[in-house]
Write an enzyme that holds these catalytic residues in place. Structure first.
Site, PDB file in Angstrom:
ATOM      1  CB  VAL A   1      -4.270  13.394   6.954  1.00 10.39           C
ATOM      2  CG1 VAL A   1      -4.314  12.834   8.929  1.00 10.39           C
ATOM      3  CG2 VAL A   1      -3.564  14.764   6.582  1.00 10.39           C
ATOM      4  CG  HIS A   2      -3.164   8.581   4.737  1.00 13.67           C
ATOM      5  ND1 HIS A   2      -2.171   7.284   3.969  1.00 13.67           N
ATOM      6  CD2 HIS A   2      -4.079   8.814   3.804  1.00 13.67           C
ATOM      7  CE1 HIS A   2      -1.887   7.684   2.717  1.00 13.67           C
ATOM      8  NE2 HIS A   2      -3.394   8.519   2.440  1.00 13.67           N
TER       9      HIS A   2
ATOM     10  CG  ASP B   1      -3.838  10.205  -2.712  1.00 14.49           C
ATOM     11  OD1 ASP B   1      -4.108  11.329  -3.850  1.00 14.49           O
ATOM     12  OD2 ASP B   1      -3.601  10.803  -2.153  1.00 14.49           O
TER      13      ASP B   1
ATOM     14  CG  HIS C   1       0.075  14.823   4.325  1.00 18.71           C
ATOM     15  ND1 HIS C   1       1.205  14.383   3.349  1.00 18.71           N
ATOM     16  CD2 HIS C   1      -0.165  13.168   4.638  1.00 18.71           C
ATOM     17  CE1 HIS C   1       1.721  14.062   3.228  1.00 18.71           C
ATOM     18  NE2 HIS C   1       0.301  12.822   4.031  1.00 18.71           N
TER      19      HIS C   1
END
Ligand SMILES: [Fe+2]
Length: 468
Positions: free
Chosen positions: A357-358, A197, A329
């Site tokens: 996953v942020h 990403d 997620h």
């Protein structure tokens, strides 16, 4: 009687198993008490200084390098010229020498809906000396630009080497903080393991690929000077049939070349490299990985090739995490875990870095490979042959932080925190590596989470008492 004894023993085992499972499921690690000031994550505007293009006609921009072969004696230099193809040549030389060499690259372009790319150059410089500083120049005439890099030490078991680890970076103000913190971290990462990403251009109308260009200019300040090792995430797919773009990974694979052929891979989305004392395997969450697929077959053949006497540290990069205790997620990595986890335990992978996953999370050493559809053994258990799973999707992209966590914290989760940041993985020798995670709100040297890793092949003892 024997049958009765057998069923009693089986019942006892089942009860013991259930008690153990409850303990494993519910006895979680640490959820950080750190409370981050919540602000909306906003992309930097197009006229931000970090996106500034170099002055002059057709000046090379978006310069970035990555490893260009399997063992670190080659570098792929990539750059974009905006106005015309210009020169494909990279001029390079060793520090403190006069003799300059040249390498010829190739130029590529692509279209994406109504966007036409600039001229994207990729040039592989080969036969470099290990552990040596090189300068290089790209471009022509008045707009030639000069950079430098240091090649890694020769591959070997006790070679110290420090990797930075960044994921889901994007191009927000928070992304800029993450990159700045990485650059100023006194641990001094020598190359970046990037877990997917990159630009988040696909969040813009028609996946406005201008945002791929701005991302390339933003990250040049690091990626032109040290190799970033690329793994692809879902935001690299750029799959948009509604605007006629049906070939996935088109912008990413045009802009970011990787040395996949050197590890006998058939696609740039999964490959391996050796670097110093590490063997790094990159996998693709968004390419087929079922039995008989190219990625499955490649990994099956790849893992037995890893010689831990040569490269003790076995590191895997894969975008979608297998062990995640956020409500984002959740279980998306499950099908790939089911396919490959057995191998990771068998081959004693040291650490798996993921993004997606942020937020940040570090797991205990656990595995969940006993299940065979009839035995009911389908919970993670402590396993000293298993990797530590680290989620480092906290680069700071426009989509914001993942803050909602599964409660109570599952036992497989050792530490979790919803903050932006980056990590470093610093190999000391064949037995020890020092890992630390740095949140953006702290000073550059502050470690919000850290752990001494003991190598799974050379020093496979429990590190949990060493974790902080
Ligand atoms: Fe993602």
């Amino acid at each position: 009687m024997r049958a009765k004894m057998g069923s009693f023993a089986a019942f006892s085992l089942l009860v013991l198993g259930l008690v153990f499972n409850i303990a494993v499921l519910c006895n979680g690690g640490k959820t950080s008490s750190y409370v981050r000031k919540m602000e909306k994550t906003v992309d930097m505007p197009l006229n931000s200084d970090v996106f500034g293009a170099p002055e002059g006609y057709n000046a090379p921009q978006q310069v970035h390098i990555t490893q260009g072969d399997h063992e670190g004696k080659a570098v792929i230099v990539s750059w974009v010229t905006p106005d015309e193809p210009g020169s494909n040549t990279v001029i390079y030389w060793k520090e403190n020498t006069e003799y300059k060499k040249k390498a010829e690259g190739k130029v590529y372009t692509y279209k994406f809906y109504n966007y036409n790319s600039g001229y994207i150059h990729h040039c592989t410089i080969k036969s470099l000396e290990f552990d040596t500083k090189y300068y290089y120049e790209v471009g022509a005439g008045h707009t030639m630009r000069k950079f430098w890099f240091v090649t890694p030490p020769a591959v070997g078991p006790d070679v110290p080497y420090t990797f930075g680890v960044i994921g889901d970076l994007g191009q927000s103000y928070d992304s800029n903080m993450t990159l700045t913190h990485y650059e100023l971290n006194p641990q001094k990462g020598q190359s970046v393991l990037f877990v997917g990403d990159l630009s988040y251009a696909d969040n813009y109308p028609n996946h406005d690929n201008v945002r791929w260009d701005t991302w390339g200019r933003f990250t040049e300040r690091s990626a032109a000077y040290q190799p970033w090792i690329w793994a692809a995430g879902n935001h690299e797919m750029d799959f948009a049939p509604e605007i006629g773009e049906i070939k996935p990974f088109k912008p990413f694979t045009h802009r970011y070349h990787v040395p996949y052929r050197a590890s006998n891979s058939t696609a740039p989305l999964w490959y391996s490299i050796k670097r110093a004392s590490a063997y790094i395997i990159v996998l693709s969450s968004y390419s087929a990985y079922g039995k008989y697929t190219p990625q499955y077959t490649w990994l099956e053949q790849e893992l037995p090739k890893v010689n831990r006497t040569e490269t003790p540290w076995l590191i895997v990069l894969v975008h979608s995490p297998w062990y995640n205790s956020y409500n984002y997620h959740f279980m998306e990595g499950e099908s790939m875990r089911v396919m490959f986890e057995q191998w990771f335990v068998q081959y004693k992978v040291d650490v798996v870095f993921s993004g997606h996953v942020h937020a940040y999370e570090r797991s205990e050493r656990v595995s969940n490979i006993a299940y065979n559809i009839v035995n009911g053994l389908c919970v993670p258990v402590k396993d000293q042959s298993a990797p530590v799973y680290i989620i480092i999707g906290d680069g700071g992209n426009i989509e914001g932080l993942a803050t909602s966590m599964i409660d109570p914290q599952p036992a497989y989760s050792a530490y979790r925190e919803a903050s932006f940041g980056h990590a470093t993985f610093s190999i000391k020798n064949r037995t020890h590596a020092y890992y630390s995670w740095h949140r953006n709100q702290d000073g550059y040297a502050v470690e919000a989470d850290s752990m001494w890793f003991f190598n799974r092949y050379w020093n496979p003892v429990n590190e949990s008492s060493e974790s902080q």
